[in-house]
Design an enzyme around this catalytic site. Structure first.
Site, PDB file in Angstrom:
ATOM      1  N   TYR A 180      50.802  40.745  39.272  1.00 20.11           N
ATOM      2  CA  TYR A 180      50.642  39.798  38.171  1.00 20.11           C
ATOM      3  C   TYR A 180      49.460  40.220  37.325  1.00 20.11           C
ATOM      4  CZ  TYR A 180      49.684  35.345  35.801  1.00 20.11           C
ATOM      5  OH  TYR A 180      49.449  34.366  34.867  1.00 20.11           O
TER       6      TYR A 180
ATOM      7  N   ASP B 117      44.430  46.848  37.780  1.00 19.83           N
ATOM      8  CA  ASP B 117      44.068  45.460  37.550  1.00 19.83           C
ATOM      9  C   ASP B 117      43.251  45.016  38.755  1.00 19.83           C
ATOM     10  OD1 ASP B 117      43.902  42.685  37.444  1.00 19.83           O
ATOM     11  OD2 ASP B 117      45.870  42.460  36.531  1.00 19.83           O
TER      12      ASP B 117
ATOM     13  N   LYS C 199      37.349  37.147  37.396  1.00 20.76           N
ATOM     14  CA  LYS C 199      36.956  36.321  38.531  1.00 20.76           C
ATOM     15  C   LYS C 199      35.484  36.493  38.896  1.00 20.76           C
ATOM     16  CE  LYS C 199      41.683  35.938  40.271  1.00 20.76           C
ATOM     17  NZ  LYS C 199      41.951  34.574  39.788  1.00 20.76           N
TER      18      LYS C 199
END
Length: 441
Positions: free
Chosen positions: A156, A251, A279
Protein backbone atom coordinates in the site's frame (compact mmCIF):
# COMPACT_ATOMS: atom_id res chain seq x y z
CA UNK A 1 -12.48 -15.96 0.41
CA UNK A 2 -14.68 -12.98 1.18
CA UNK A 3 -12.98 -10.09 2.94
CA UNK A 4 -16.28 -8.71 4.25
CA UNK A 5 -16.89 -8.13 7.94
CA UNK A 6 -16.84 -11.50 9.74
CA UNK A 7 -19.81 -12.58 11.80
CA UNK A 8 -18.22 -13.27 15.18
CA UNK A 9 -19.39 -13.80 18.71
CA UNK A 10 -17.69 -11.04 20.71
CA UNK A 11 -16.95 -11.38 24.43
CA UNK A 12 -18.94 -9.23 26.83
CA UNK A 13 -17.23 -5.89 26.42
CA UNK A 14 -19.42 -2.82 26.86
CA UNK A 15 -18.25 0.70 25.99
CA UNK A 16 -21.31 2.93 26.52
CA UNK A 17 -19.51 6.28 26.32
CA UNK A 18 -17.56 5.28 23.22
CA UNK A 19 -20.81 4.00 21.72
CA UNK A 20 -22.47 7.39 22.22
CA UNK A 21 -19.43 9.13 20.74
CA UNK A 22 -19.53 6.79 17.76
CA UNK A 23 -23.20 7.60 17.15
CA UNK A 24 -22.38 11.32 17.23
CA UNK A 25 -19.43 10.81 14.91
CA UNK A 26 -21.52 8.94 12.36
CA UNK A 27 -23.80 11.95 12.01
CA UNK A 28 -20.99 14.21 10.81
CA UNK A 29 -18.10 11.94 9.70
CA UNK A 30 -18.43 9.16 7.07
CA UNK A 31 -18.54 5.90 9.01
CA UNK A 32 -17.72 7.82 12.17
CA UNK A 33 -13.97 7.73 11.48
CA UNK A 34 -11.40 9.78 9.59
CA UNK A 35 -9.54 6.73 8.28
CA UNK A 36 -11.14 3.36 7.38
CA UNK A 37 -8.46 1.51 9.37
CA UNK A 38 -10.07 2.81 12.57
CA UNK A 39 -13.58 1.59 11.78
CA UNK A 40 -13.25 -2.01 13.06
CA UNK A 41 -14.90 -3.15 9.83
CA UNK A 42 -12.73 -6.27 9.67
CA UNK A 43 -13.60 -7.41 13.20
CA UNK A 44 -17.12 -6.11 13.75
CA UNK A 45 -18.26 -3.94 16.62
CA UNK A 46 -17.33 -0.34 17.31
CA UNK A 47 -14.01 1.30 18.15
CA UNK A 48 -13.21 2.73 21.57
CA UNK A 49 -12.72 6.50 21.60
CA UNK A 50 -9.31 7.36 23.04
CA UNK A 51 -8.84 10.15 25.56
CA UNK A 52 -5.17 9.80 26.47
CA UNK A 53 -1.97 7.93 25.66
CA UNK A 54 1.10 7.52 27.84
CA UNK A 55 4.10 5.21 27.51
CA UNK A 56 2.81 1.90 26.11
CA UNK A 57 -0.81 2.58 27.10
CA UNK A 58 -4.02 3.97 25.62
CA UNK A 59 -7.03 5.08 27.69
CA UNK A 60 -10.61 5.29 26.42
CA UNK A 61 -13.71 7.32 27.29
CA UNK A 62 -15.04 4.47 29.43
CA UNK A 63 -11.97 4.35 31.65
CA UNK A 64 -10.26 1.29 30.17
CA UNK A 65 -6.49 1.02 29.91
CA UNK A 66 -4.97 -0.91 26.98
CA UNK A 67 -1.48 -2.07 26.18
CA UNK A 68 -1.02 -0.49 22.77
CA UNK A 69 0.47 -2.46 19.87
CA UNK A 70 -0.61 0.02 17.20
CA UNK A 71 1.42 3.04 18.25
CA UNK A 72 -0.63 5.35 16.01
CA UNK A 73 0.00 2.75 13.25
CA UNK A 74 3.76 2.94 13.65
CA UNK A 75 5.05 6.42 14.57
CA UNK A 76 5.26 5.98 18.35
CA UNK A 77 8.42 3.90 18.43
CA UNK A 78 9.49 5.63 21.67
CA UNK A 79 6.08 5.21 23.23
CA UNK A 80 3.45 7.86 23.86
CA UNK A 81 4.19 11.17 25.55
CA UNK A 82 7.98 10.97 25.56
CA UNK A 83 9.02 13.97 27.74
CA UNK A 84 11.71 15.21 25.33
CA UNK A 85 9.25 15.28 22.44
CA UNK A 86 6.62 17.06 24.53
CA UNK A 87 9.17 19.70 25.57
CA UNK A 88 10.25 20.22 21.97
CA UNK A 89 6.64 20.73 20.95
CA UNK A 90 5.95 23.14 23.80
CA UNK A 91 9.00 25.22 22.87
CA UNK A 92 8.05 25.19 19.18
CA UNK A 93 4.46 26.26 19.74
CA UNK A 94 5.64 29.28 21.73
CA UNK A 95 7.26 30.68 18.57
CA UNK A 96 4.42 29.95 16.16
CA UNK A 97 2.64 27.04 14.53
CA UNK A 98 3.14 27.70 10.80
CA UNK A 99 5.03 30.26 8.75
CA UNK A 100 4.91 29.26 5.09
CA UNK A 101 8.60 30.15 5.03
CA UNK A 102 11.88 28.27 5.58
CA UNK A 103 13.08 27.39 9.08
CA UNK A 104 16.43 26.18 10.38
CA UNK A 105 14.79 23.10 11.88
CA UNK A 106 13.81 21.91 8.38
CA UNK A 107 17.48 21.96 7.45
CA UNK A 108 18.52 20.15 10.62
CA UNK A 109 16.07 17.28 10.17
CA UNK A 110 16.95 17.01 6.46
CA UNK A 111 20.64 16.79 7.36
CA UNK A 112 19.94 14.04 9.89
CA UNK A 113 17.81 12.04 7.45
CA UNK A 114 20.56 12.30 4.83
CA UNK A 115 23.11 11.09 7.39
CA UNK A 116 21.26 7.94 8.43
CA UNK A 117 19.25 6.77 5.38
CA UNK A 118 21.67 5.20 2.85
CA UNK A 119 19.82 6.20 -0.33
CA UNK A 120 19.23 9.85 0.52
CA UNK A 121 21.43 12.84 -0.28
CA UNK A 122 18.58 15.33 -0.62
CA UNK A 123 15.08 15.16 0.83
CA UNK A 124 11.78 17.02 0.35
CA UNK A 125 9.28 17.13 3.20
CA UNK A 126 5.54 16.68 2.77
CA UNK A 127 2.67 16.10 5.20
CA UNK A 128 1.61 12.46 4.65
CA UNK A 129 2.85 9.11 3.41
CA UNK A 130 0.39 9.34 0.53
CA UNK A 131 1.98 12.61 -0.59
CA UNK A 132 5.46 11.12 -0.29
CA UNK A 133 4.61 8.11 -2.47
CA UNK A 134 2.69 10.20 -4.99
CA UNK A 135 5.51 12.73 -5.31
CA UNK A 136 8.22 10.07 -5.56
CA UNK A 137 6.28 8.28 -8.32
CA UNK A 138 5.92 11.54 -10.25
CA UNK A 139 9.62 12.24 -9.76
CA UNK A 140 10.52 8.78 -11.07
CA UNK A 141 8.54 9.38 -14.24
CA UNK A 142 9.93 12.88 -14.66
CA UNK A 143 13.54 11.83 -14.09
CA UNK A 144 13.43 8.83 -16.43
CA UNK A 145 10.99 10.09 -19.07
CA UNK A 146 9.19 6.75 -18.84
CA UNK A 147 5.45 6.25 -18.20
CA UNK A 148 4.94 2.96 -16.35
CA UNK A 149 5.23 1.90 -12.72
CA UNK A 150 5.40 -1.59 -11.22
CA UNK A 151 3.43 -1.96 -7.99
CA UNK A 152 3.61 -5.06 -5.80
CA UNK A 153 0.24 -6.62 -5.02
CA UNK A 154 -0.61 -6.15 -1.36
CA UNK A 155 1.79 -3.23 -0.88
CA UNK A 156 0.00 0.00 0.00
CA UNK A 157 1.33 3.40 -1.01
CA UNK A 158 -1.48 5.63 0.14
CA UNK A 159 -4.68 6.61 -1.63
CA UNK A 160 -2.99 7.94 -4.76
CA UNK A 161 -5.18 7.25 -7.81
CA UNK A 162 -2.39 5.62 -9.83
CA UNK A 163 -1.46 3.30 -6.94
CA UNK A 164 -4.91 2.43 -5.61
CA UNK A 165 -5.38 -0.67 -7.70
CA UNK A 166 -6.37 -4.27 -7.07
CA UNK A 167 -4.66 -7.45 -8.21
CA UNK A 168 -5.00 -9.07 -11.61
CA UNK A 169 -4.45 -12.77 -12.15
CA UNK A 170 -1.27 -12.59 -14.22
CA UNK A 171 2.08 -10.99 -13.50
CA UNK A 172 1.75 -8.47 -16.32
CA UNK A 173 -1.92 -7.60 -15.84
CA UNK A 174 -2.60 -3.89 -15.82
CA UNK A 175 -4.42 -2.77 -12.70
CA UNK A 176 -8.10 -1.97 -12.50
CA UNK A 177 -9.35 0.62 -10.01
CA UNK A 178 -10.57 -0.69 -6.69
CA UNK A 179 -12.31 2.53 -5.63
CA UNK A 180 -15.06 4.49 -7.36
CA UNK A 181 -13.65 7.80 -8.48
CA UNK A 182 -10.41 6.25 -9.71
CA UNK A 183 -10.59 6.08 -13.47
CA UNK A 184 -9.16 3.37 -15.68
CA UNK A 185 -6.95 6.00 -17.24
CA UNK A 186 -5.43 6.87 -13.87
CA UNK A 187 -4.09 3.33 -13.46
CA UNK A 188 -3.41 2.52 -17.09
CA UNK A 189 0.35 2.76 -16.55
CA UNK A 190 0.40 0.84 -13.27
CA UNK A 191 1.51 -2.79 -13.62
CA UNK A 192 0.75 -5.21 -10.80
CA UNK A 193 3.20 -7.88 -9.70
CA UNK A 194 3.08 -10.51 -6.93
CA UNK A 195 5.30 -9.74 -3.95
CA UNK A 196 8.32 -12.03 -3.50
CA UNK A 197 8.25 -13.30 -7.12
CA UNK A 198 11.40 -12.54 -9.12
CA UNK A 199 10.13 -14.46 -12.12
CA UNK A 200 7.06 -12.21 -12.35
CA UNK A 201 9.32 -9.14 -12.33
CA UNK A 202 11.40 -10.55 -15.16
CA UNK A 203 8.23 -11.23 -17.19
CA UNK A 204 7.06 -7.65 -16.76
CA UNK A 205 10.35 -6.16 -17.91
CA UNK A 206 10.31 -8.48 -20.93
CA UNK A 207 6.78 -7.34 -21.77
CA UNK A 208 7.47 -3.59 -21.37
CA UNK A 209 11.09 -2.96 -22.45
CA UNK A 210 12.26 0.60 -21.89
CA UNK A 211 8.87 1.73 -20.51
CA UNK A 212 9.14 1.26 -16.75
CA UNK A 213 10.10 4.33 -14.74
CA UNK A 214 10.09 2.75 -11.30
CA UNK A 215 9.45 -0.38 -9.33
CA UNK A 216 7.57 0.64 -6.15
CA UNK A 217 7.44 -1.61 -3.13
CA UNK A 218 7.48 -1.92 0.62
CA UNK A 219 10.81 -3.71 1.21
CA UNK A 220 9.05 -5.38 4.15
CA UNK A 221 5.35 -5.58 3.42
CA UNK A 222 3.25 -4.27 6.28
CA UNK A 223 -0.14 -3.79 4.65
CA UNK A 224 -1.01 -7.43 4.06
CA UNK A 225 0.22 -8.23 7.53
CA UNK A 226 3.97 -8.44 8.09
CA UNK A 227 5.53 -10.23 5.11
CA UNK A 228 9.34 -10.11 4.87
CA UNK A 229 11.22 -10.38 1.59
CA UNK A 230 12.53 -13.83 0.73
CA UNK A 231 16.31 -14.22 0.89
CA UNK A 232 17.88 -12.68 -2.22
CA UNK A 233 14.66 -11.02 -3.37
CA UNK A 234 15.65 -7.40 -2.78
CA UNK A 235 19.14 -8.02 -4.14
CA UNK A 236 17.66 -9.46 -7.35
CA UNK A 237 15.32 -6.49 -7.74
CA UNK A 238 18.27 -4.14 -7.32
CA UNK A 239 20.22 -5.96 -10.05
CA UNK A 240 17.29 -6.08 -12.48
CA UNK A 241 16.29 -2.43 -12.09
CA UNK A 242 19.88 -1.23 -12.49
CA UNK A 243 20.22 -3.26 -15.67
CA UNK A 244 16.93 -1.96 -17.06
CA UNK A 245 17.48 1.70 -16.20
CA UNK A 246 14.50 1.66 -13.84
CA UNK A 247 14.44 3.41 -10.48
CA UNK A 248 13.96 1.14 -7.47
CA UNK A 249 11.72 2.85 -4.92
CA UNK A 250 11.32 1.67 -1.35
CA UNK A 251 8.22 2.81 0.47
CA UNK A 252 9.66 2.96 3.99
CA UNK A 253 6.76 4.88 5.51
CA UNK A 254 6.41 2.01 8.00
CA UNK A 255 9.91 0.56 8.09
CA UNK A 256 11.91 3.78 8.00
CA UNK A 257 13.66 4.31 11.38
CA UNK A 258 11.63 1.31 12.65
CA UNK A 259 13.53 -1.86 11.72
CA UNK A 260 16.85 0.02 11.89
CA UNK A 261 17.81 3.68 12.12
CA UNK A 262 18.43 3.65 8.37
CA UNK A 263 15.35 1.56 7.67
CA UNK A 264 15.01 -1.70 5.77
CA UNK A 265 17.67 -0.57 3.28
CA UNK A 266 20.20 -0.48 6.12
CA UNK A 267 18.94 -3.77 7.58
CA UNK A 268 19.22 -5.68 4.29
CA UNK A 269 22.09 -3.76 2.74
CA UNK A 270 20.16 -2.98 -0.46
CA UNK A 271 20.10 0.69 -1.46
CA UNK A 272 17.16 1.89 -3.57
CA UNK A 273 17.16 4.93 -5.84
CA UNK A 274 14.15 6.60 -4.22
CA UNK A 275 12.74 6.36 -0.69
CA UNK A 276 9.41 7.45 0.77
CA UNK A 277 9.36 8.08 4.51
CA UNK A 278 6.59 8.84 6.99
CA UNK A 279 5.19 7.98 10.43
CA UNK A 280 8.28 8.03 12.72
CA UNK A 281 9.79 10.96 10.81
CA UNK A 282 7.05 13.17 12.27
CA UNK A 283 7.35 11.91 15.83
CA UNK A 284 3.59 11.49 16.04
CA UNK A 285 2.66 14.61 14.05
CA UNK A 286 1.68 14.71 10.36
CA UNK A 287 4.94 14.65 8.40
CA UNK A 288 6.52 12.60 5.65
CA UNK A 289 9.27 12.94 3.07
CA UNK A 290 10.82 11.53 -0.06
CA UNK A 291 14.48 11.52 -0.95
CA UNK A 292 17.15 10.20 -3.27
CA UNK A 293 20.57 10.97 -4.71
CA UNK A 294 21.09 14.64 -5.53
CA UNK A 295 21.01 14.00 -9.27
CA UNK A 296 17.48 12.58 -8.96
CA UNK A 297 16.16 15.11 -6.44
CA UNK A 298 17.43 18.01 -8.53
CA UNK A 299 14.63 17.23 -10.99
CA UNK A 300 12.22 18.61 -8.36
CA UNK A 301 10.96 22.21 -8.57
CA UNK A 302 12.29 24.87 -8.08
CA UNK A 303 15.60 23.36 -9.28
CA UNK A 304 14.04 21.14 -11.93
CA UNK A 305 10.76 20.79 -13.85
CA UNK A 306 8.95 18.16 -11.70
CA UNK A 307 6.42 20.17 -9.71
CA UNK A 308 5.50 19.44 -6.12
CA UNK A 309 4.50 21.81 -3.33
CA UNK A 310 2.87 21.80 0.13
CA UNK A 311 1.66 24.71 2.24
CA UNK A 312 2.29 22.95 5.55
CA UNK A 313 5.33 20.91 4.46
CA UNK A 314 8.14 21.24 6.99
CA UNK A 315 5.67 22.49 9.59
CA UNK A 316 7.59 23.78 12.66
CA UNK A 317 5.67 21.60 15.12
CA UNK A 318 6.07 18.44 13.03
CA UNK A 319 9.77 19.05 12.46
CA UNK A 320 10.26 19.69 16.19
CA UNK A 321 8.68 16.37 17.11
CA UNK A 322 10.35 14.49 14.25
CA UNK A 323 13.83 15.89 14.80
CA UNK A 324 13.69 15.16 18.53
CA UNK A 325 12.48 11.60 17.88
CA UNK A 326 15.19 10.89 15.31
CA UNK A 327 17.89 12.28 17.58
CA UNK A 328 16.70 10.10 20.45
CA UNK A 329 16.73 7.04 18.19
CA UNK A 330 20.26 7.88 17.05
CA UNK A 331 21.64 8.66 20.51
CA UNK A 332 19.84 6.03 22.62
CA UNK A 333 19.86 3.17 20.06
CA UNK A 334 16.75 1.34 21.33
CA UNK A 335 16.95 -1.25 18.55
CA UNK A 336 18.57 -4.07 20.57
CA UNK A 337 15.88 -3.65 23.24
CA UNK A 338 13.13 -3.57 20.60
CA UNK A 339 14.53 -6.74 19.03
CA UNK A 340 14.63 -8.57 22.36
CA UNK A 341 11.11 -7.53 23.37
CA UNK A 342 9.67 -8.34 19.96
CA UNK A 343 11.36 -11.74 19.84
CA UNK A 344 9.92 -12.49 23.29
CA UNK A 345 6.44 -11.54 22.05
CA UNK A 346 6.86 -13.58 18.86
CA UNK A 347 7.86 -16.70 20.79
CA UNK A 348 5.07 -16.25 23.34
CA UNK A 349 2.33 -15.79 20.75
CA UNK A 350 3.61 -18.81 18.85
CA UNK A 351 3.63 -20.91 22.01
CA UNK A 352 0.13 -19.81 23.03
CA UNK A 353 -1.33 -20.61 19.61
CA UNK A 354 0.53 -23.91 19.40
CA UNK A 355 -0.68 -25.02 22.83
CA UNK A 356 -4.24 -24.24 21.70
CA UNK A 357 -3.63 -26.18 18.46
CA UNK A 358 -4.58 -23.15 16.36
CA UNK A 359 -3.15 -23.10 12.81
CA UNK A 360 -0.93 -20.04 12.67
CA UNK A 361 2.36 -18.44 11.81
CA UNK A 362 4.02 -15.46 13.50
CA UNK A 363 6.07 -13.35 11.09
CA UNK A 364 8.38 -10.65 12.39
CA UNK A 365 11.11 -8.24 11.37
CA UNK A 366 12.47 -6.14 14.20
CA UNK A 367 9.65 -4.54 16.18
CA UNK A 368 6.98 -5.26 13.53
CA UNK A 369 5.08 -8.55 13.59
CA UNK A 370 1.84 -10.27 12.62
CA UNK A 371 0.13 -13.36 14.02
CA UNK A 372 -1.47 -14.89 10.92
CA UNK A 373 -4.21 -17.43 11.42
CA UNK A 374 -2.76 -19.30 8.48
CA UNK A 375 -1.23 -22.77 8.35
CA UNK A 376 2.26 -22.09 7.04
CA UNK A 377 4.38 -19.14 5.92
CA UNK A 378 2.82 -16.11 4.23
CA UNK A 379 4.85 -15.00 1.23
CA UNK A 380 2.39 -12.76 -0.62
CA UNK A 381 -1.11 -11.28 -0.61
CA UNK A 382 -2.77 -14.47 -1.88
CA UNK A 383 -1.29 -16.36 1.06
CA UNK A 384 -2.44 -13.68 3.49
CA UNK A 385 -6.01 -13.77 2.17
CA UNK A 386 -6.24 -17.46 3.03
CA UNK A 387 -6.01 -16.61 6.75
CA UNK A 388 -8.96 -17.42 9.01
CA UNK A 389 -10.50 -13.96 9.36
CA UNK A 390 -13.28 -15.04 11.69
CA UNK A 391 -10.79 -16.57 14.09
CA UNK A 392 -8.70 -13.42 13.96
CA UNK A 393 -11.74 -11.28 14.77
CA UNK A 394 -12.63 -13.44 17.76
CA UNK A 395 -9.04 -13.34 19.00
CA UNK A 396 -8.96 -9.55 18.57
CA UNK A 397 -12.00 -9.05 20.81
CA UNK A 398 -10.80 -11.54 23.41
CA UNK A 399 -7.55 -9.56 23.62
CA UNK A 400 -9.39 -6.24 23.82
CA UNK A 401 -11.43 -7.58 26.72
CA UNK A 402 -8.14 -8.37 28.48
CA UNK A 403 -6.69 -4.91 27.93
CA UNK A 404 -4.53 -5.53 24.84
CA UNK A 405 -5.10 -3.25 21.83
CA UNK A 406 -4.12 -5.00 18.59
CA UNK A 407 -4.51 -3.85 14.98
CA UNK A 408 -8.14 -4.38 14.01
CA UNK A 409 -7.31 -6.31 10.84
CA UNK A 410 -5.48 -9.51 9.99
CA UNK A 411 -3.76 -7.50 7.26
CA UNK A 412 -1.91 -5.08 9.53
CA UNK A 413 1.28 -5.28 11.57
CA UNK A 414 1.72 -4.94 15.32
CA UNK A 415 4.28 -2.44 16.57
CA UNK A 416 6.34 -2.80 19.74
CA UNK A 417 7.68 0.41 21.31
CA UNK A 418 10.68 1.19 23.46
CA UNK A 419 8.21 2.05 26.24
CA UNK A 420 7.07 -1.58 26.48
CA UNK A 421 8.70 -3.69 29.18
CA UNK A 422 9.25 -7.41 29.61
CA UNK A 423 6.36 -7.36 32.06
CA UNK A 424 4.13 -5.82 29.39
CA UNK A 425 5.14 -8.51 26.91
CA UNK A 426 4.49 -11.28 29.46
CA UNK A 427 1.08 -9.75 30.27
CA UNK A 428 0.26 -9.84 26.55
CA UNK A 429 1.32 -13.48 26.24
CA UNK A 430 -0.82 -14.48 29.22
CA UNK A 431 -3.75 -12.60 27.68
CA UNK A 432 -3.21 -14.53 24.43
CA UNK A 433 -3.18 -17.85 26.30
CA UNK A 434 -6.47 -16.94 27.98
CA UNK A 435 -7.93 -15.71 24.71
CA UNK A 436 -7.17 -18.98 22.92
CA UNK A 437 -8.67 -20.96 25.79
CA UNK A 438 -11.85 -18.86 25.55
CA UNK A 439 -12.00 -19.33 21.78
CA UNK A 440 -11.49 -23.09 22.04
CA UNK A 441 -14.06 -23.12 24.85
Amino acid sequence: MSLSTPAVSMPEFVLPLSHEAFLRANRVIPGGVNSPARAFGAVGGEPPFITKAEGPYLYDLDGHQYLDYIGSWGPMILGHGRPEVKRALAEAVETGTSYGAPTLREVEIAELVAQVVPSIEKVRFVSSGTEAAMSAARLARGATGRPKLIKMIGCYHGHVDALLVQAGSAATTLGTPNSPGVTQGAVADTILCPFNSIEAVREIFAAYPGEIAALLMEPIAGNMGLVPPRPGYLEALREITEREGTLLMFDEVMTGFRVALGGAQELYGVTPDLTALGKIIGGGLPAAAYGARAEIMDHVSPVGPVYQAGTLAGNPLATAAGLTTLRLLRDENPYPKLEALSARLEEGLHRAASDAKVPHVVQRVGSMLTLFFHDGPVYDYDDAKRSDLKLFARFFWEMMARGVYLPCSQFEAMFVSAAHTEADIDFTIRAAEEAFKAIRG
